[in-house]
Design a protein around this motif. Sequence first.
Motif, mmCIF file in Angstrom:
data_model
loop_
_atom_site.group_PDB
_atom_site.id
_atom_site.type_symbol
_atom_site.label_atom_id
_atom_site.label_comp_id
_atom_site.label_asym_id
_atom_site.label_seq_id
_atom_site.Cartn_x
_atom_site.Cartn_y
_atom_site.Cartn_z
ATOM 1 N N HIS A 133 0.808 -1.300 0.013
ATOM 2 C CA HIS A 133 -0.027 -0.107 0.005
ATOM 3 C C HIS A 133 0.802 1.138 0.017
ATOM 4 O O HIS A 133 0.305 2.318 -0.581
ATOM 5 N N GLY A 170 -11.806 -6.428 -1.278
ATOM 6 C CA GLY A 170 -10.403 -5.709 -1.340
ATOM 7 C C GLY A 170 -10.435 -4.280 -1.234
ATOM 8 O O GLY A 170 -10.199 -3.544 -2.086
ATOM 9 N N ASP A 193 -10.343 -7.690 3.168
ATOM 10 C CA ASP A 193 -8.948 -7.467 2.546
ATOM 11 C C ASP A 193 -8.165 -8.586 3.251
ATOM 12 O O ASP A 193 -8.520 -9.388 4.048
ATOM 13 N N ASP A 205 -9.792 -14.016 2.514
ATOM 14 C CA ASP A 205 -9.862 -14.077 0.983
ATOM 15 C C ASP A 205 -11.061 -13.724 0.522
ATOM 16 O O ASP A 205 -12.167 -14.422 0.927
ATOM 17 N N MET A 206 -11.297 -12.838 -0.449
ATOM 18 C CA MET A 206 -12.594 -12.200 -0.813
ATOM 19 C C MET A 206 -13.332 -13.425 -1.744
ATOM 20 O O MET A 206 -14.360 -13.058 -2.014
ATOM 21 N N CYS A 222 -13.246 -2.363 -6.173
ATOM 22 C CA CYS A 222 -12.415 -1.122 -6.683
ATOM 23 C C CYS A 222 -10.947 -1.492 -6.885
ATOM 24 O O CYS A 222 -10.306 -1.353 -5.740
#
Length: 331
Positions: A133, A170, A193, A205-206, A222
């Motif tokens: 990030h 996410g 996330d 884990d999405m 997004c």
Amino acid sequence: MRGKKRKGVDRSEFGAKEKKKVEAVDSRKAPGSLPSTWSKSKKKRMRMILAKQKKNDSGNPNATTEKQSEGAASSEKESTIEQPANTSKLQKSFKAQLSGSRFRILNEELYTTTSEESYHRFSKNPELFEQYHEGFRHQVESWPVNPVDVIVRWLSKKHGKSTCSVADFGCGDAQLAKDLLRINPNSTVHSFDLVAPNDLVTACDMANVPLKDKSVDVCVFCLSLMGTNLADFIREAHRVLKDDGKVMVAEVRSRIEYSHSRSSSKGNEKDTSKKAGTLSEFLDVLDALGFKCGRKDLTNKMFLVLELEKTGKSPDSKLTFSAKPCIYKRR
Ligand code: SAH
């Protein structure tokens, strides 16, 4: 398209190679060496700069030796936490380059491995999230629009101050939740996330979120359709979304529309090979996964925004699909 993996990067081979690269950057085994990801000529250039700097700095008690500079550059802790007051320009430039390299490697890894692998790796090494990030924020600064803002605007226009339940797949540091809750305190945002950087985020884990079937009004992706099992994320959104719910997708256009020659060819629409690398192919994938596109915003050259709704068809449980990885260039 159906049941077929996209041609391109050999994941297993690529994954192994990249893993080595990440470890080389992360490792503190060789504090005196330059990052192994750098080319020979770049290392040579850096050594020459360092030697020159050492010469110039001799006699100066605050001068940084070549070894110290290199050590600082390869030390993960120093590069992300401490900034000594006398940090030289060179050290700063080293740190910026390392941070950029780490970001690019992690980014590539996230795009070219399965979400299961990424979740495993990030859970074991949560510091990778901040490393990723740090670089991601840097990228966002250079964009004319941040897609999160576009989605927040869309959500606040559509739902005003009425109650609505959103799942952000996410979410990063949950910017969307922070902004939306400020505008509409009656909304509920579930932010997911790989790692939870704050209390608003649930680590998972999405492809497998801790939400009940048909429980949310809006699912958001997004810039998060990373991982080679993209279809799993869409199927998961289909599971948790109410029948009249919507999915918002904001994605880098070149990940989906990368085959310009083909997209402009006026061939048989049913010929899937002609559609490969076009938005039309992606919309077919979404259709097979139980969604149709209600609205698309293609006004931005860099990102596309799609609003999807359920068709009533059950998602194809076997379909696999991955978009093209978005690889950032060296700065
Ligand atoms: N949506 C945020 C963050 C985008 S960066 C924004 O627009 O600002 C992409 C994010 O997706 C990263 O934080 C990454 O960790 C997350 N991500 C990628 N694959 C994921 C997965 N399988 N499960 C959960 N999060 C994932």
